[in-house]
Design a protein around this motif. Sequence first.
Motif, PDB file in Angstrom:
ATOM      1  N   ILE A   1       0.828  -1.204   0.000  1.00  0.00           N
ATOM      2  CA  ILE A   1       0.000   0.000   0.000  1.00  0.00           C
ATOM      3  C   ILE A   1       0.864   1.257   0.000  1.00  0.00           C
ATOM      4  CG2 ILE A   1      -1.959  -1.110   1.141  1.00  0.00           C
ATOM      5  CD1 ILE A   1      -1.052   0.362   3.737  1.00  0.00           C
ATOM      6  N   ASP A   2       0.290   2.308  -0.518  1.00  0.00           N
ATOM      7  CA  ASP A   2       0.923   3.619  -0.593  1.00  0.00           C
ATOM      8  C   ASP A   2       0.298   4.482   0.504  1.00  0.00           C
ATOM      9  OD1 ASP A   2       1.916   6.092  -1.282  1.00  0.00           O
ATOM     10  OD2 ASP A   2       0.738   6.288  -3.118  1.00  0.00           O
ATOM     11  N   PHE A   3       1.095   5.203   1.265  1.00  0.00           N
ATOM     12  CA  PHE A   3       0.547   6.083   2.295  1.00  0.00           C
ATOM     13  C   PHE A   3       1.252   7.430   2.233  1.00  0.00           C
ATOM     14  CE2 PHE A   3       4.055   3.759   4.270  1.00  0.00           C
ATOM     15  CZ  PHE A   3       4.806   4.795   4.807  1.00  0.00           C
ATOM     16  N   ARG A   4       0.576   8.448   2.696  1.00  0.00           N
ATOM     17  CA  ARG A   4       1.191   9.775   2.788  1.00  0.00           C
ATOM     18  C   ARG A   4       0.480  10.584   3.853  1.00  0.00           C
ATOM     19  NH1 ARG A   4       0.691  12.926  -2.661  1.00  0.00           N
ATOM     20  NH2 ARG A   4       1.640  14.546  -1.357  1.00  0.00           N
ATOM     21  N   VAL A   5       1.232  11.478   4.478  1.00  0.00           N
ATOM     22  CA  VAL A   5       0.661  12.324   5.517  1.00  0.00           C
ATOM     23  C   VAL A   5      -0.235  13.367   4.850  1.00  0.00           C
ATOM     24  CG1 VAL A   5       2.606  13.965   5.491  1.00  0.00           C
ATOM     25  CG2 VAL A   5       1.229  13.718   7.547  1.00  0.00           C
ATOM     26  N   ASP A   6      -1.412  13.628   5.433  1.00  0.00           N
ATOM     27  CA  ASP A   6      -2.318  14.616   4.842  1.00  0.00           C
ATOM     28  C   ASP A   6      -1.977  16.005   5.376  1.00  0.00           C
ATOM     29  OD1 ASP A   6      -3.465  14.920   7.376  1.00  0.00           O
ATOM     30  OD2 ASP A   6      -5.257  13.739   6.892  1.00  0.00           O
ATOM     31  N   LYS A   7      -2.738  16.992   4.959  1.00  0.00           N
ATOM     32  CA  LYS A   7      -2.403  18.373   5.306  1.00  0.00           C
ATOM     33  C   LYS A   7      -2.539  18.672   6.801  1.00  0.00           C
ATOM     34  CE  LYS A   7      -7.012  20.080   4.037  1.00  0.00           C
ATOM     35  NZ  LYS A   7      -7.755  20.992   3.125  1.00  0.00           N
TER      36      LYS A   7
ATOM     37  N   ILE B   1      -1.759  13.812   9.489  1.00  0.00           N
ATOM     38  CA  ILE B   1      -2.204  12.466   9.831  1.00  0.00           C
ATOM     39  C   ILE B   1      -2.009  11.498   8.659  1.00  0.00           C
ATOM     40  CG2 ILE B   1      -4.182  11.049  10.532  1.00  0.00           C
ATOM     41  CD1 ILE B   1      -5.351  13.532  11.868  1.00  0.00           C
ATOM     42  N   VAL B   2      -1.544  10.305   8.972  1.00  0.00           N
ATOM     43  CA  VAL B   2      -1.452   9.226   7.991  1.00  0.00           C
ATOM     44  C   VAL B   2      -2.606   8.265   8.249  1.00  0.00           C
ATOM     45  CG1 VAL B   2      -0.149   7.202   7.229  1.00  0.00           C
ATOM     46  CG2 VAL B   2       1.047   9.341   7.702  1.00  0.00           C
ATOM     47  N   HIS B   3      -3.468   8.081   7.256  1.00  0.00           N
ATOM     48  CA  HIS B   3      -4.564   7.117   7.336  1.00  0.00           C
ATOM     49  C   HIS B   3      -4.201   5.930   6.449  1.00  0.00           C
ATOM     50  CE1 HIS B   3      -7.464   9.895   9.268  1.00  0.00           C
ATOM     51  NE2 HIS B   3      -6.880  10.819   8.531  1.00  0.00           N
ATOM     52  N   ALA B   4      -4.368   4.726   6.938  1.00  0.00           N
ATOM     53  CA  ALA B   4      -4.031   3.560   6.120  1.00  0.00           C
ATOM     54  C   ALA B   4      -4.884   2.354   6.494  1.00  0.00           C
ATOM     55  CB  ALA B   4      -2.552   3.212   6.270  1.00  0.00           C
TER      56      ALA B   4
END
Length: 229
Positions: free
Chosen positions: A161-167, A170-173
């Motif tokens: 899976i690909d994840f990234r921190v939002d503005k 927070i990282v949601h996965a």
Amino acid sequence: MARVTKKQKEARAKVDKNKLYSLEEASALLKEITYTKFDASVDIAVRLGVDPRKANQMVRGVVSLPHGTGKDMKVLALVTPDKEQEAKDAGADYVGLDEYLEKIKNGWTDVDVIVTMPAIMGKLGPLGRVLGPRGLMPNPKTGTVTMDVAKAVAEVKAGKIDFRVDKTGIVHAPIGKASFSADKLLDNANELLTTLIKMKPVAAKGVYVKSIFLSSTMSPSISIDTKIG
């Protein structure tokens, strides 16, 4: 105000809002408080002490979950004709190029991941407005822009899976399904968190992992002790 059902009340009563649970405890508890008739998705939310507006504090990456996500990921392989067969053999759901570029241009985005080749990225640039907001734009950093198309497709299908921190930092996965055993949820959560910790930006000061919450579709969230790993 939405009415709280009996099952929701029972689920909330089992979660101590003043307690920080271990990952092991939370993984087991989640099984008890998930009451949906369908196989609910299990998600983790990690608040990081970073400023995503600064390039040197952006946290983005990939992780291969040991037990996958439990979801059949739909993969589109945008490739040249000589790569089509290997993409199909690796399990890509959709394979082609110009016809899919046209479909995307017209708003079609019924896939979870797009894998492509370096030479094709130029054609995807104009479609950024469609793909970008949906997190579908292929990226070399996440392994979705590569000459080894078969490997990229197979890894996504296996649980990468690909994840990234939002503005908001927070990282949601997704880390699995409610039907997973507590041990499998624990393994997947540990893999993601270990990866996140290793990716701490040098420019990030102070507390890096500020909070962790585990939840399933419609369940209460469980607060996790951040002293992990």
